[in-house]
Design an enzyme around this catalytic site. Structure first.
Site, PDB file in Angstrom:
ATOM      1  N   SER A 137      -0.259   4.951   4.144  1.00  0.00           N
ATOM      2  CA  SER A 137      -0.051   6.207   3.402  1.00  0.00           C
ATOM      3  C   SER A 137      -0.824   7.404   3.936  1.00  0.00           C
ATOM      4  CB  SER A 137      -0.449   6.011   1.943  1.00  0.00           C
ATOM      5  OG  SER A 137       0.651   5.623   1.193  1.00  0.00           O
TER       6      SER A 137
ATOM      7  N   LYS B 162       1.200  10.287   5.150  1.00  0.00           N
ATOM      8  CA  LYS B 162       2.012  11.180   4.308  1.00  0.00           C
ATOM      9  C   LYS B 162       1.650  12.663   4.444  1.00  0.00           C
ATOM     10  CE  LYS B 162       3.113   7.515   0.987  1.00  0.00           C
ATOM     11  NZ  LYS B 162       2.679   6.872  -0.265  1.00  0.00           N
TER      12      LYS B 162
ATOM     13  N   TYR C 202      10.245   6.403   7.586  1.00  0.00           N
ATOM     14  CA  TYR C 202       9.051   6.244   6.751  1.00  0.00           C
ATOM     15  C   TYR C 202       8.336   4.918   7.055  1.00  0.00           C
ATOM     16  CZ  TYR C 202       6.202   5.272   2.670  1.00  0.00           C
ATOM     17  OH  TYR C 202       5.156   4.919   1.866  1.00  0.00           O
TER      18      TYR C 202
ATOM     19  N   TYR D 172      -4.001   7.928  -4.840  1.00  0.00           N
ATOM     20  CA  TYR D 172      -3.057   7.289  -5.761  1.00  0.00           C
ATOM     21  C   TYR D 172      -3.432   7.642  -7.201  1.00  0.00           C
ATOM     22  CZ  TYR D 172      -2.380   4.469  -1.520  1.00  0.00           C
ATOM     23  OH  TYR D 172      -2.188   4.052  -0.243  1.00  0.00           O
TER      24      TYR D 172
ATOM     25  N   VAL E 169      -3.056   1.607   2.308  1.00  0.00           N
ATOM     26  CA  VAL E 169      -3.276   0.199   1.974  1.00  0.00           C
ATOM     27  C   VAL E 169      -3.705  -0.639   3.176  1.00  0.00           C
ATOM     28  CG1 VAL E 169      -1.821   0.126  -0.088  1.00  0.00           C
ATOM     29  CG2 VAL E 169      -0.815  -0.357   2.157  1.00  0.00           C
TER      30      VAL E 169
HETATM   31  N1  GLU Z   1       4.117   1.569   3.632  1.00  0.00           N
HETATM   32  C1  GLU Z   1       3.473   1.473   2.374  1.00  0.00           C
HETATM   33  C2  GLU Z   1       4.486   1.532   1.230  1.00  0.00           C
HETATM   34  O1  GLU Z   1       5.257   2.434   1.133  1.00  0.00           O
HETATM   35  C3  GLU Z   1       2.448   2.538   2.260  1.00  0.00           C
HETATM   36  C4  GLU Z   1       1.627   2.275   1.109  1.00  0.00           C
HETATM   37  C5  GLU Z   1       0.294   2.892   1.093  1.00  0.00           C
HETATM   38  O2  GLU Z   1      -0.492   2.924   2.026  1.00  0.00           O
HETATM   39  O3  GLU Z   1       0.024   3.342  -0.002  1.00  0.00           O
HETATM   40  O4  GLU Z   1       4.517   0.671   0.422  1.00  0.00           O
END
Ligand code: GLU
Length: 320
Positions: free
Chosen positions: A75, A78, A200, A252, A270
């Site tokens: 993430s 992003k 993504y 988050y 994550v």
């Molecule tokens: N590729 C992960 C997902 O979309 C990223 C999650 C993350 O790092 O929060 O589930």
């Protein structure tokens, strides 16, 4: 007997380097958290890995532990793709599709505005998938090579994709696919959402080290210019926008608690990485795979918080 100037002189050690060493030694003992396994390939990460890195806006780098260990960006990608979308599609077009409101939700929540279907912000999955849709290119190959080139400029070296992690997420990411089709339903994504979704998944699987992330963060701290290569990676007018969404949603559903305590824009993934940006000064990065319930690396969070407190880096701290 060799005398001055030939006798070896002690190598000067930076107090920051010593500070990082003792912090690393102390936090290495922590055993809270679990390695993320909902993407099956991530479960193979070594829970003992732990690195810390600081990169300053003028290109000094301090690192300790597993700071050169590659892991997937997840993430933390992003905000970078959001910046790319702002540059490529223009701010108005991006704001028409992706909001800038905190969600307070877990990362993979649907979080679409009921009336318009627009994702609340670019750091929840719905917003990040939409940002991938806004990156130029009709195919996954075009979009993801654009993204990879951008992240590589931020890091100051050529990055690559962990194809196993990509395949693992692409094979199991049904919830994200459902989000993609919801976005299609509301015409936030046009046409088949598959290119945006696969892009993504690919961007999440880009391999980085603590040092890479620190240089990426230092590039943001430095107004969008990589402090070592001097390459511009993001137009300066978009840097505060990207940092603002990181402040609001970077942790988050723990973003409010993070902003309250740390007072800095940050982003976690994550894979166990976290980058915090001190605008105009530096970036602080921690990496360790065990994450808490919210998906935030336990050791990295503690390490970065300790550094912020010790060096008084909270951006609201000047009011004290
Ligand atoms: N590729 C992960 C997902 O979309 C990223 C999650 C993350 O790092 O929060 O589930």
């Amino acid at each position: 007997v060799l005398r001055f100037p030939f006798s070896p002189r002690p190598v000067p050690t930076s107090p920051i380097q010593e500070f990082l060493h003792s912090l690393h030694a102390r936090l290495r003992e922590l055993s809270e958290g679990n390695v993320a396994d909902y993407i099956p390939e991530l479960a193979h990460a070594d829970p003992d890995q732990f690195g810390i890195c600081i990169a300053t806006h003028d290109g000094f780098v301090y690192e300790v532990g597993d700071s050169r260990q590659p892991f997937t960006i997840q993430s933390i990608s992003k905000p970078l793709t959001y910046g790319l979308a702002l540059e490529e599609a223009g701010e108005a077009a991006v704001l028409a599709k992706i909001g800038v409101e905190p969600s307070g939700d877990v990362f993979n929540a649907i979080s679409l505005r009921p009336q318009t279907g627009a994702p609340l912000n670019p750091l929840i999955n719905a917003g990040a998938i939409t940002a991938c849709g806004l990156v130029p290119g009709d195919t996954v190959a075009l979009k993801s090579s654009r993204i990879l080139a951008t992240y590589s400029r931020f890091a100051g070296r050529t990055l690559d994709i962990d194809e196993r992690v990509y395949a693992s997420e692409s094979g199991t990411g049904h919830r994200n696919r459902a989000i993609g089709w919801m976005l299609r339903n509301f015409s936030i994504l046009d046409g088949d959402p598959t290119p945006a979704l696969e892009t993504y998944f690919k961007q999440c699987a880009i391999r980085v080290t603590c040092r890479d992330l620190a240089l990426m963060g230092a590039t943001l701290a430095n107004g969008g210019v990589n402090p070592i290569t001097k390459e511009r990676c993001l137009e300066s007018k978009f840097v505060p926008r990207v940092l603002a969404v990181m402040m609001m949603e970077g942790f988050y559903d723990e973003s409010g608690a993070w902003a309250y305590k740390a007072g800095l824009p940050a982003k976690t993934g994550v894979g166990g990485g976290i980058v915090a940006v001190v605008p105009g000064k530096m970036a602080i990065v921690g990496f360790s795979p065990p994450v808490n319930e919210a998906g935030n690396s336990v050791r990295a969070t503690k390490a970065i918080n300790y550094i912020i407190d010790s060096l008084d880096l909270d951006i609201f701290g000047s009011t004290r």
